[in-house]
Design an enzyme around this catalytic site. Structure first.
Site, short mmCIF file in Angstrom:
data_model
loop_
_atom_site.label_atom_id
_atom_site.label_comp_id
_atom_site.label_asym_id
_atom_site.label_seq_id
_atom_site.Cartn_x
_atom_site.Cartn_y
_atom_site.Cartn_z
N ASN A 183 -0.10 -5.55 2.29
CA ASN A 183 1.16 -4.81 2.17
C ASN A 183 1.73 -4.52 3.56
O ASN A 183 0.99 -4.07 4.45
CB ASN A 183 0.82 -3.49 1.45
CG ASN A 183 2.02 -2.74 0.93
OD1 ASN A 183 2.78 -3.29 0.12
ND2 ASN A 183 2.20 -1.50 1.36
N GLU B 89 0.00 -2.70 6.72
CA GLU B 89 0.70 -2.63 8.03
C GLU B 89 -0.18 -3.02 9.22
O GLU B 89 -0.29 -2.26 10.19
CB GLU B 89 1.27 -1.22 8.24
CG GLU B 89 2.21 -0.79 7.15
CD GLU B 89 2.84 0.57 7.40
OE1 GLU B 89 2.49 1.24 8.39
OE2 GLU B 89 3.69 0.98 6.59
N HIS C 145 11.55 -0.55 2.28
CA HIS C 145 12.26 0.57 2.89
C HIS C 145 13.49 -0.03 3.56
O HIS C 145 13.42 -0.53 4.68
CB HIS C 145 11.38 1.28 3.93
CG HIS C 145 10.12 1.83 3.34
ND1 HIS C 145 10.12 2.83 2.40
CD2 HIS C 145 8.82 1.52 3.55
CE1 HIS C 145 8.88 3.12 2.05
NE2 HIS C 145 8.08 2.33 2.73
N GLU D 227 7.28 0.20 -2.48
CA GLU D 227 7.86 1.24 -1.63
C GLU D 227 9.37 1.12 -1.49
O GLU D 227 9.92 1.23 -0.38
CB GLU D 227 7.17 1.23 -0.26
CG GLU D 227 5.66 1.37 -0.38
CD GLU D 227 4.95 1.55 0.94
OE1 GLU D 227 5.56 2.04 1.90
OE2 GLU D 227 3.74 1.22 1.00
N ASP E 195 12.92 2.26 -1.30
CA ASP E 195 13.89 3.35 -1.15
C ASP E 195 15.03 2.77 -0.33
O ASP E 195 14.84 1.87 0.48
CB ASP E 195 13.30 4.63 -0.53
CG ASP E 195 12.39 4.42 0.66
OD1 ASP E 195 12.63 3.47 1.44
OD2 ASP E 195 11.45 5.20 0.83
C1 XIL Z 1 3.81 7.96 3.42
C2 XIL Z 1 3.89 9.07 2.40
O1 XIL Z 1 5.10 8.97 1.67
C3 XIL Z 1 3.80 10.39 3.09
O2 XIL Z 1 3.75 11.42 2.13
C4 XIL Z 1 2.56 10.40 3.95
O3 XIL Z 1 2.51 11.57 4.64
C5 XIL Z 1 2.54 9.26 4.92
O4 XIL Z 1 2.67 8.06 4.20
N1 XIL Z 1 4.38 3.03 4.44
C6 XIL Z 1 3.32 3.20 3.58
C7 XIL Z 1 3.16 4.47 2.85
O5 XIL Z 1 2.59 2.25 3.34
O6 XIL Z 1 1.81 4.76 2.61
C8 XIL Z 1 3.83 5.59 3.59
O7 XIL Z 1 3.75 6.76 2.76
C9 XIL Z 1 5.25 5.27 3.93
C10 XIL Z 1 5.29 4.07 4.83
#
Ligand code: XIL
Length: 455
Positions: free
Chosen positions: A304, A261, A337, A366, A368
């Site tokens: 990422n 990010e 996401h 990631e 969801d």
């Molecule tokens: C999130 C986790 O799910 C949480 O438990 C933590 O507190 C914060 O990070 N993008 C990412 C992940 O790259 O590492 C993040 O994960 C969600 C957003």
């Protein structure tokens, strides 16, 4: 026929060279005339869905001239001339086989070879052998790893959580315990204990590990945010951190998100002004990738980021970075996401196309899928309409991923097992059911959607 075609091409090239040299001042100018590249062999393969001992081989060589192709299946049979369509080759004796394709055109010959491993059951996926269980996500996804996240207390607790990890997944990511704030809590003191528990569990259960994430502005320890030394000392500290971490996990962690990010969401998507950028300069990402590459040349390195599908401009910013990184990067991690109603399939496909066209690995990371992006706070359960819409989106994402060429495949990782454990509950602060298992570990329609995406 072949020769006639060749001479036509040469005539066209000569004509272009002549017309360029005579161009007047206001006409477009051309650089030196480029001759086409020499022929390069390429092929991909998949395991037959109906017989794990049968390999489906596909010649993907592209060349502007006609060419001939010859296969060596590596199984002792004599060379086979390439013909149209997919070749079906049976491997029923365990062992390692080298498959080669040799192509020739215009007096130039090129060969590409790839290895496969075969065990008693059949051809091993991604060279990982073991029984294939098509009743699970990992069993059904025959050409890429299926990932999820865990936490060290979940692994220690055992029970249903680890049963699902073992049954369904073969790529494991630590949800937050392999980030810098946990692994490097104070200067000179590394703490890999939580990560080690997760990696140990994965190793004991034949799962790959994806390391997430070395550098993330949201998981930077406060002593790094407030670093007191010089910029040169800061950079040396980051090099030490990346080197120490990759050495610690060498041979145990297959891949790492080196930087996570880095881009802002606003206009132009500038680099975030993180402490890393401030102290190491605009090329801090390249430096971090170089440190990682130096520490472990075999580990697969990813950049990422999120909104890769929903924001074409952010996607472009990410691909520009990837192009600058050149050979230092192996793959793109596109955080998924997303929501049941967007981004569109075309935008998700664009992430895949941009990655494939750069010959990089793609991690749909990631995943969801929000079922309540409208943020209706009165909802108390997931309606069946929404559950089905979410299922369709899971299916769409898997279909897009499954259709990319084998060489670009890596893993599709879901960000959590049960709905009630999702980070999105805190993040959005509204009711949400974004994953494939409900609170009681029951499979949701989303799970069936994942499987259907593989059909
Ligand atoms: C999130 C986790 O799910 C949480 O438990 C933590 O507190 C914060 O990070 N993008 C990412 C992940 O790259 O590492 C993040 O994960 C969600 C957003």
């Amino acid at each position: 026929m072949k020769n006639t075609f060749k001479y036509i091409i040469r005539l066209v090239v000569l004509f272009m060279a002549f017309s360029c040299s005579n161009s007047s001042d206001d006409s477009p100018t051309f650089g030196p005339t480029e001759l086409p590249d020499a022929i390069q062999a390429s092929f991909d393969f998949t395991i037959s869905p109906s017989d794990p001992k049968v390999l489906l081989l596909n010649n993907t060589t592209e060349y502007y001239l006609p060419y001939t192709g010859v296969w060596d299946y590596g199984n002792g049979s004599s060379a086979i001339a390439d013909g149209a369509g997919v070749k079906e080759v049976t491997y029923d004796t365990p062992g390692r086989y080298t498959i080669s394709l040799t192509v020739s055109s215009d007096g130039i010959t090129n060969t590409i070879s790839k290895d496969i491993i075969v065990d008693e059951i059949g051809i091993c996926l991604n060279a990982v052998c073991g029984s294939v269980n098509t009743a699970s996500l990992k069993g059904a996804a025959t050409t890429f790893s299926v990932g999820t996240i865990t936490r060290s207390p979940y692994v220690a607790a055992g029970g249903k959580h680890i049963e699902i990890l073992k049954n369904e997944f073969n790529n494991l990511t630590s949800e937050y315990e392999m980030k810098m704030n946990i692994m490097y809590p104070s200067e000179g003191n590394y703490d890999f204990s939580a990560g080690d528990a997760i990696v140990g569990f994965a190793q004991a259960n034949d799962m790959n590990v994806h390391g997430h994430a070395l550098i993330w502005h949201n998981a930077t320890p406060s002593w790094v945010e407030n670093f007191s030394g010089t910029d040169a000392e800061f950079e040396a500290m980051v090099e030490d951190y990346i080197t120490t971490t990759l050495n610690h996990y060498k041979g145990k962690v297959r891949s790492w998100d080196v930087v996570n990010e880095a881009f802002e969401d606003g206009t132009g998507h500038p680099l975030r002004n993180s402490v890393f950028r401030q102290k190491m300069g605009d090329d801090y990402i390249k430096k971090c990738f170089q440190f990682a590459r130096n520490a472990d040349p075999d580990v697969i390195l990813f950049y990422n980021d999120y909104n890769m599908a929903s924001s074409p401009t952010k996607r472009q910013a990410m691909f520009n970075l990837v192009d600058e990184l050149g050979d230092l990067i192996d793959g793109v991690g596109a955080q998924m996401h997303i929501s049941y109603n967007g981004p569109s399939a075309a935008n998700i496909q664009a992430v895949a196309d941009g990655t494939v066209s750069r010959n990089l690995k793609l991690h749909f990371a990631e995943l969801d899928i929000r079922a309540n992006p409208e943020e209706d706070t009165s909802l108390t359960s997931l309606s069946s309409d929404r559950a089905n819409a979410q299922k369709d989106k899971f299916k769409e994402v898997v279909q897009i991923y499954n259709a990319i060429p084998l060489d670009n495949k890596f893993a599709l990782t879901v960000w959590g097992v049960r709905d009630n454990e999702s980070w999105l509950l805190d993040f959005w602060g509204v009711p949400e059911w974004p994953l494939m298992f409900d609170e009681d570990y029951n499979k949701k329609p989303a799970y069936a959607g994942f499987l259907e995406g593989l059909e």
